[in-house]
Design a protein around this motif. Structure first.
Motif, short mmCIF file in Angstrom:
data_model
loop_
_atom_site.label_atom_id
_atom_site.label_comp_id
_atom_site.label_asym_id
_atom_site.label_seq_id
_atom_site.Cartn_x
_atom_site.Cartn_y
_atom_site.Cartn_z
N VAL A 1 0.82 -1.21 0.00
CA VAL A 1 0.00 0.00 0.00
C VAL A 1 0.86 1.26 0.00
N VAL A 2 1.82 1.31 0.91
CA VAL A 2 2.60 2.55 1.03
C VAL A 2 3.70 2.61 -0.02
N SER A 3 4.59 1.60 -0.02
CA SER A 3 5.76 1.66 -0.91
C SER A 3 5.38 1.59 -2.39
N ILE A 4 4.60 0.56 -2.76
CA ILE A 4 4.30 0.35 -4.18
C ILE A 4 3.21 1.30 -4.66
N LYS A 5 2.06 1.28 -3.94
CA LYS A 5 0.91 2.05 -4.44
C LYS A 5 1.16 3.55 -4.37
N TYR A 6 1.48 4.05 -3.17
CA TYR A 6 1.60 5.50 -3.02
C TYR A 6 2.96 6.05 -3.46
N VAL A 7 4.05 5.48 -2.91
CA VAL A 7 5.37 6.07 -3.16
C VAL A 7 5.82 5.86 -4.61
N VAL A 8 5.56 4.68 -5.17
CA VAL A 8 6.04 4.40 -6.52
C VAL A 8 5.06 4.89 -7.59
N PHE A 9 3.76 4.58 -7.42
CA PHE A 9 2.82 4.84 -8.51
C PHE A 9 2.04 6.15 -8.37
N ILE A 10 1.26 6.29 -7.28
CA ILE A 10 0.35 7.43 -7.19
C ILE A 10 1.11 8.74 -7.17
N MET A 11 2.30 8.76 -6.58
CA MET A 11 3.06 10.01 -6.55
C MET A 11 3.53 10.45 -7.93
N ARG A 12 3.41 9.58 -8.92
CA ARG A 12 3.70 9.99 -10.31
C ARG A 12 2.58 10.89 -10.85
N ALA A 13 1.38 10.75 -10.27
CA ALA A 13 0.21 11.49 -10.75
C ALA A 13 0.16 12.86 -10.09
N VAL B 1 -6.22 8.10 -14.59
CA VAL B 1 -5.05 8.90 -14.98
C VAL B 1 -4.06 8.06 -15.78
N MET B 2 -3.82 6.84 -15.32
CA MET B 2 -2.89 5.96 -16.03
C MET B 2 -3.36 5.70 -17.46
N ARG B 3 -4.66 5.51 -17.61
CA ARG B 3 -5.18 5.16 -18.93
C ARG B 3 -5.32 6.37 -19.84
N ARG B 4 -5.90 7.47 -19.33
CA ARG B 4 -6.26 8.59 -20.20
C ARG B 4 -5.16 9.65 -20.31
N ILE B 5 -4.36 9.80 -19.26
CA ILE B 5 -3.31 10.83 -19.30
C ILE B 5 -1.96 10.23 -19.69
N TRP B 6 -1.59 9.13 -19.01
CA TRP B 6 -0.29 8.52 -19.30
C TRP B 6 -0.33 7.59 -20.51
N LYS B 7 -1.53 7.15 -20.91
CA LYS B 7 -1.70 6.26 -22.07
C LYS B 7 -1.01 4.91 -21.90
N TRP B 8 -1.01 4.38 -20.66
CA TRP B 8 -0.41 3.07 -20.43
C TRP B 8 -1.31 1.99 -21.04
N HIS B 9 -0.71 0.82 -21.29
CA HIS B 9 -1.44 -0.30 -21.87
C HIS B 9 -2.54 -0.77 -20.92
#
Length: 627
Positions: free
Chosen positions: A66-78, A389-397
């Motif tokens: 939850v903290v390391s992967i979800k928030y620190v790695v991914f959500i903080m990119r948004a 955000v991942m789908r519409r802004i970053w255009k990830w697969h």
């Protein structure tokens, strides 16, 4: 070596220390109560070495996933131009969405997530301070009667000093939390050395086997395990203050290792002494030093509470600027830091409810039943918005993000479900607070939309009006008239009323519209859009970000410097429309919501105060509107 390269590492170090002090206060005080709640309460699990390993494994992997992967790695990119938080994430998701129903759904998620933040913001100070002060009972059982009064006094003083600002106190946050996390690590490591076998709980199999072996009881325990990750949302919300790198460096380099060592140290203590379950955190501390830890824990709890209170101020300001909340008195407590604000209404409402929570629940164990549901609800909302955000802004697969988000949602929903069973025991409180806040925010947004529509229905087209005035000019008086308006196509009601009753126009007339964009800050060069409409009429649009407050003096200054439209304050009059709202059966909102909107509008901060308009230069003209 250049001066910039020499100071860069120092600045980075300062930001890292600052992040430790502000961002991690909430999650940093979780060891005070998490393990104690996992093995206590009405749903306590069998107290064995395997169950200790299982709970430790669940806590460890909750921190990792939850903290390391979800928030620190991914959500903080948004980040929204460097800013974070649930409302910033919502505006980012809306930016890539055009369908009306989808936009409505995303807005509901964002606003409800922000509403639940206020519920969490009321419980965190009560829970943290109570947990810290409860250490007094280990010094002397007679101190038990002083826990609640002492907590009430500490919290009252904390809210009372908010109006003075936190700049001076904030300088102590970093060093105090450095000492706190360092103490967590040392205390935990001292126990792990005696029982190193506890480290095998890092293996996720222990957590999984614990769930398979205990099933129903393990499900209840998950509701307490989530206490270890409360405060994770602060990583994202405070990103604008410190930046991604300092927050990530602080987490992986210092905060996370300290928390893990302390949790595993508590587990090692429980293996050696099962009686320590009554308060494994404080019993880690040698008895002669325990009073010092009570003081340090109380200071850390106050810092954690301060971070939540400041966060509530920030979310409230964003809600005002985005049009979800009535105008509130927003006071700046620092001339240098724009983020340091004080909102009296929010402060005193928080204080009253927090003190009532302490006086009602009277212990951290009782309050634990109300803690977690708000956090897990907000986490689910954040995951869904991040998917957009991942789908519409970053255009990830789509396949990649669907798999990743599905795994995160499984964890989020598991924690949410485990906390949902605590609703009858106290979990209803943050849900009620969230529901009330959500109703207020959405009623204001919908009400303003209806009011704007009603006013536009009665307004004249602006271009036609200006041409008519040019063809048949009324009597002209000296000076400048500024008409505040929310429409760029219709004639302001204040202008029509002034012309109707006073039968005059000023020699220069400015129609001023203030717009809030879905970005945090707007540079001064892009602040104003000025257009001459002819016949001594100008249209000025002032654009602000959702973390800024409009300032009439700034607008007039930029207008003169950049657009050659100078103002002399003593020769300028500001005309505002004061609407008297009447609930009606005209299609719009339910009658009770229309009455609620009218009440909110009546009690909102005056436009003159909010926009910082000199009161002796203001003319208010009333109009009656049926909603």
């Amino acid at each position: 070596m250049s001066s910039s390269s020499a100071t860069s590492p120092q600045k980075a170090a300062g930001l890292i220390v600052g992040a430790i002090g502000v961002v991690y206060g909430d999650i940093g005080t979780s060891p005070l109560y998490t393990l104690k709640e996992c093995f206590g309460g009405p749903h306590a699990i069998p107290f064995t070495a395997d169950s200790i390993y299982g709970v430790l494994s669940l806590i460890f992997w909750a921190l990792m996933i939850v903290v390391s992967i979800k928030y620190v790695v991914f959500i903080m990119r948004a980040d929204n131009n460097g800013e974070g938080g649930i409302l910033a994430l919502m505006t980012l998701a809306l930016r890539g969405t055009e369908r009306k129903t989808t936009r409505w759904f995303l807005m509901v998620l964002g606003i409800f997530g922000a509403s639940m933040f206020f519920g969490d913001g009321m419980i965190t100070p009560a829970m943290s301070v109570l947990s810290a002060v409860e250490g007094l009972t280990l010094l002397n059982h007679e101190f038990e009667h002083y826990v609640v009064p002492a907590s009430v006094v500490i919290l009252f003083l904390l809210f009372a000093i908010q109006r003075f600002g936190t700049a001076s106190v904030g300088k102590l946050f970093g060093p105090v939390m450095l000492l706190w996390f360092g103490s967590l690590a040392v205390l935990g490591l001292a126990q792990i050395v005696h029982h190193p076998e506890v480290l095998k709980a890092i293996n996720p199999w222990y957590g999984l086997s614990f769930i398979l072996a205990h099933k129903v009881q393990a499900f209840f325990v998950m509701g307490s395990v989530v206490l270890a990750i409360t405060g994770a949302e602060a990583l994202y919300a405070d990103m604008g203050h410190f930046g991604r790198f300092p927050i990530r460096a602080a987490w992986f380099g210092f905060v996370m290792p300290s928390l893990v060592l302390n949790y595993f140290g508590q587990g090692a203590l429980l293996i050696a002494d099962p009686d320590a379950v009554k308060n494994p955190f404080y019993l880690l501390v040698p008895e002669s030093y325990r009073w010092m830890m009570v003081i340090l824990a109380t200071c850390s709890a106050v810092i954690a509470s301060q971070a939540v209170i400041s966060g509530a101020f920030s979310v409230a300001r964003q809600a005002v600027q985005l049009g979800y909340c009535p105008r509130l008195d927003i006071l700046h407590t620092s001339e240098r830091e724009i983020g340091q604000i004080y909102i009296p209404f929010i402060n005193w409402v928080l204080m009253i409810i927090v003190l009532l929570l302490v006086l009602t629940y009277r212990s951290s164990s009782n309050l634990g039943a109300a803690y977690g549901i708000a956090v897990t609800t907000e986490m689910v909302m954040a995951t869904i918005l991040t998917f957009v955000v991942m789908r519409r802004i970053w255009k990830w697969h789509i396949g990649l993000i669907s798999t990743g988000i599905a795994l995160l949602l499984i964890v989020d929903i598991a924690f949410f479900s485990a906390n949902a069973i605590k609703i009858p025991e106290g979990g209803w409180f943050p849900l009620v607070i969230g529901a009330v806040t959500f109703t207020l925010l959405t009623t204001w947004k919908r009400g303003r939309s209806i009011l704007f529509k009603r006013l536009n229905e009665d307004s004249l087209p602006l271009e036609m009006f200006v041409e008519s005035v040019g063809a048949h000019p009324p009597h002209v008086v000296e000076g400048t008239a500024v008409f505040m308006t929310g429409s760029k196509t219709g004639v302001p009601h204040a202008l029509l009323h002034n012309l109707k009753h006073n039968k005059v126009l000023h020699e220069r007339n400015v129609l001023l519209t203030i717009t809030t964009e879905d970005i945090p800050y707007v540079p001064d060069i892009d602040r104003l859009r000025v257009q001459s409409l002819g016949h001594n009429f100008w249209q000025v649009e002032a654009i602000y970000g959702f973390k800024e407050e409009p300032d009439i003096h700034e607008i007039l200054k930029i207008s003169g410097e950049q657009h050659n439209l100078a103002f002399e304050m003593m020769e300028t009059s500001f005309f505002l429309t004061r609407e008297t709202l009447i609930a009606s059966k005209v299609p719009g909102m339910a009658i009770w919501r229309e009455k609620l909107f009218a009440w909110m509008s009546k009690n909102a901060t005056k436009a003159t105060d909010f926009f910082r308009i000199p009161t002796n230069r203001v003319v208010e003209l009333g109009t009656q509107v049926e909603l």
